[in-house]
Design a protein around this motif. Sequence first.
Motif, short mmCIF file in Angstrom:
data_model
loop_
_atom_site.label_atom_id
_atom_site.label_comp_id
_atom_site.label_asym_id
_atom_site.label_seq_id
_atom_site.Cartn_x
_atom_site.Cartn_y
_atom_site.Cartn_z
N PHE A 113 43.19 31.60 41.99
CA PHE A 113 44.38 30.77 41.81
C PHE A 113 44.27 29.49 42.64
N ARG A 171 43.32 25.61 43.66
CA ARG A 171 43.44 24.35 42.93
C ARG A 171 42.27 23.40 43.18
N MET A 187 43.84 24.82 38.59
CA MET A 187 43.32 26.18 38.72
C MET A 187 42.25 26.46 37.67
#
Length: 483
Positions: free
Chosen positions: A274, A276, A374
């Motif tokens: 998850f 970024r 993501m």
Amino acid sequence: MLFNSLEFAIFLPVVFGLYWWVFGKNMRAQNVLLLIASYIFYGWWDYRFLALIALSTVVDFLAGQGMKSTHSNSRRKQWLWVSLIVNLGLLGFFKYFNFFIESFVDAFALIGLDVQSTTLDIILPVGISFYTFQTLSYTIDVYRRKIEPTSDFISFATYVAFFPQLVAGPIERAAHLLPQFGKARRFDYSKSVDGLRQILWGLVKKVVIADTCGEYVDIIFANSANLEGSSLAIGAILFAFQIYGDFSGYSDIAVGTARLLGFDLMQNFANPYFSRDIAEFWRRWHISLSTWFRDYVYIPLGGSRVGRSKRIRNVFIIFLVSGFWHGANWTFIAWGALHAILFIPLLLSNKNRSHLNVVAEGSVFPSLTELLSMMGTFVLTTLAWIFFRADTIGEAFAYFTSLFDVSLIDVPHYSGYRDLVWLVPLVLTFVWVEWIGRRRKYAIEELSNRLKNPALRYAVYFALMAFIFAFAGKDQQFIYFQF
């Protein structure tokens, strides 16, 4: 001894019962029991390797005592060098000897010289990279005067060989774990239940997700030369979930098992998929290793408080060493170099610490920007995993060549494709559970808190156990045992 084995299913309850209900009022007896249990656990693979872990334990304990007995910095440094030479010498011989010999021969072959060599039939001791780094953290921190050396050999030996995290981490620091062996421990029902839940989720990750994905990954990578790009893309994605489920599953079982015994281990994974950007990924993936290299290699080199060229140098060193730590193969070095290349632009633009919070904090769903970030980070890490999984650099490049072909948009044709119809919803459900539990140390901690009805909560637990039994029997070892 494997966490997902019948032997461990018998071993753990026996140790747990003796630990709390026979020796529960005697801390030293508990430590002796843990030490014996840890050596049995480790010796289950090959009892001969117990000599190596015992040697590292004795050397580092004496090194700590030696540094304690002198005020001379030069003498203290000599003791540190004893620890470094012995531990890294053992690691280098058992893990890298043949690699260096073969690389030496290959280098001469490139200039037309045929050099004859003989490699040794060396068996890699399970978990040697993990316990070597764990015990080195003790001598380095003693040398830096960050911790006081212990005079309790039993506690120190148990710290080095502590069976829940001995084979594949988390790599604990002496400053965090070692003092816990000197404190009285009392049985705590709520912590034990919490530990069992984390063990349960770790087994789901390993048995249901990782081992199932691994079956298809093995087929696809073994036949990559004959498959179209779409099948290879599936193989790479499934390997991303396999290695995450496998390694983070081990960590969950390790942390949960330690909690059953009254110990607190560090979190080793924090939902890395998850992330970024790549920098956030490395703050969330194998946290104990990345922070080890940060504190004992990156910062001593100057870290980010140096000029641009040295910052780039430091990043490459840390990622190349991290790659090499994983295995004696150029593929791991290439994997580390690729992550360095992805990380450096963030460092130079001062964006490497842009995402310190949990994604979609305060929201059920991520924003479009977060979702795209993501997805982009997952694609990059998945592509990098191809080097990690391939046997040789040539195989990795061949995989990439076939992957980025016009056949990438074709319908997959490999023999197991139709079986994936049921695997996709399984993986998506796993991702959903991880998503709703992304603020917790493990996913079903959040699920358990949301299910207020005890009957419903235990129904979920029994359903997860049923899944584990249904998917068990694939007999796949944990991937990180080879490191």
